[in-house]
Design a protein around this motif. Sequence first.
Motif, PDB file in Angstrom:
ATOM      1  N   ASP A  15       1.256  -1.008   0.052  1.00 32.20           N
ATOM      2  CA  ASP A  15      -0.244  -0.103  -0.018  1.00 32.20           C
ATOM      3  C   ASP A  15       0.669   1.170   0.293  1.00 32.20           C
ATOM      4  O   ASP A  15       1.013   1.641   1.080  1.00 32.20           O
ATOM      5  N   SER A  17       0.365   4.022  -0.666  1.00 29.80           N
ATOM      6  CA  SER A  17      -0.436   5.539   0.410  1.00 29.80           C
ATOM      7  C   SER A  17      -0.299   5.501   1.504  1.00 29.80           C
ATOM      8  O   SER A  17      -0.024   5.938   1.742  1.00 29.80           O
ATOM      9  N   THR A  18       0.626   4.111   1.928  1.00 32.29           N
ATOM     10  CA  THR A  18       0.845   4.610   3.592  1.00 32.29           C
ATOM     11  C   THR A  18       1.618   4.278   3.885  1.00 32.29           C
ATOM     12  O   THR A  18       2.464   4.699   4.829  1.00 32.29           O
ATOM     13  N   ASP A  33      -0.105  -1.306  -5.923  1.00 29.58           N
ATOM     14  CA  ASP A  33      -0.575  -1.214  -4.665  1.00 29.58           C
ATOM     15  C   ASP A  33      -0.762  -2.453  -4.880  1.00 29.58           C
ATOM     16  O   ASP A  33      -1.906  -2.923  -5.622  1.00 29.58           O
TER      17      ASP A  33
END
Length: 283
Positions: A15, A17-18, A33
């Motif tokens: 992920d 975005s994290t 992702d």
Amino acid sequence: MGIASIIDTHLHLIDQSTLSYPWLSSVEALNRDFRYEEYALQAHRVGITQALHMEVDVAPSDIEAESGYIAGLAKREGSLIAGCISSCRPEEDGFAAFLERQQANPLIKGFRRVLHVMPDNLSESALFRENIKQLEGTGLTFDLCVLPSQIEKAIALIDLAPGVQFILDHCGVPDIKSEGLSEWHSKITDIAKRPNVTAKISGVVAYADSDTWRIETLEPYVHHVIESFGWDRLVWGSDWPVCTLGGGLATWVAATHALLQGCSEAEKAKLFSANAKRIWSIA
């Protein structure tokens, strides 16, 4: 007769975005992702009932954040995630404090320091070896992801920490595409003599030619690992999403079942779930 349920001991989730994954930019096929929802849909279809998340070599500053991210997924109703194998840095002075923090987290089942893309001598430092020995008595495992050329160095580490449970990832990373059977074969025989090592039947489809491999391509590698380690020292892993490089999750599960034709239901149950439950205390 029903198919044995499967515990996937080698799931990677990505992920971006994290968390930060510095290595992904150099692997175009995996540079996106791969989230829990995508995996869970496929996993339910092939009989996977539980999974251990395997660290994805995130940026060092994100190591503990990765475990926190997986903890959030594990708390979801009906989650497949039963624990995680955390990244670590045994070559650093802060390992002891890090280990103490992880022991307070019941989700952490073990550790891995990626070695197959690191200098061969990383595991030879006195600090690295002393820190690995600290795992003795904790019940926490240490995964070894090493190339065949590095297996001798892995054996040296194993012999210095006989009280640590080591897990050999991906059948020892054989070079199936180049038919690198001979060097790998004898080294697997040697490392299997160590009773504190369990082998993971995982990932091998990614090491074969994605366009041409067949069951017969994988057979000498998987069968040699089974014969060398025996049924009580084997676990199964998907290595998702890396397995997508060799056909995907369903293809690898189907290939595993084909490779196990003629084996007893008790033997299959040990590989697919019973050994994992015992090693990592999975309920």
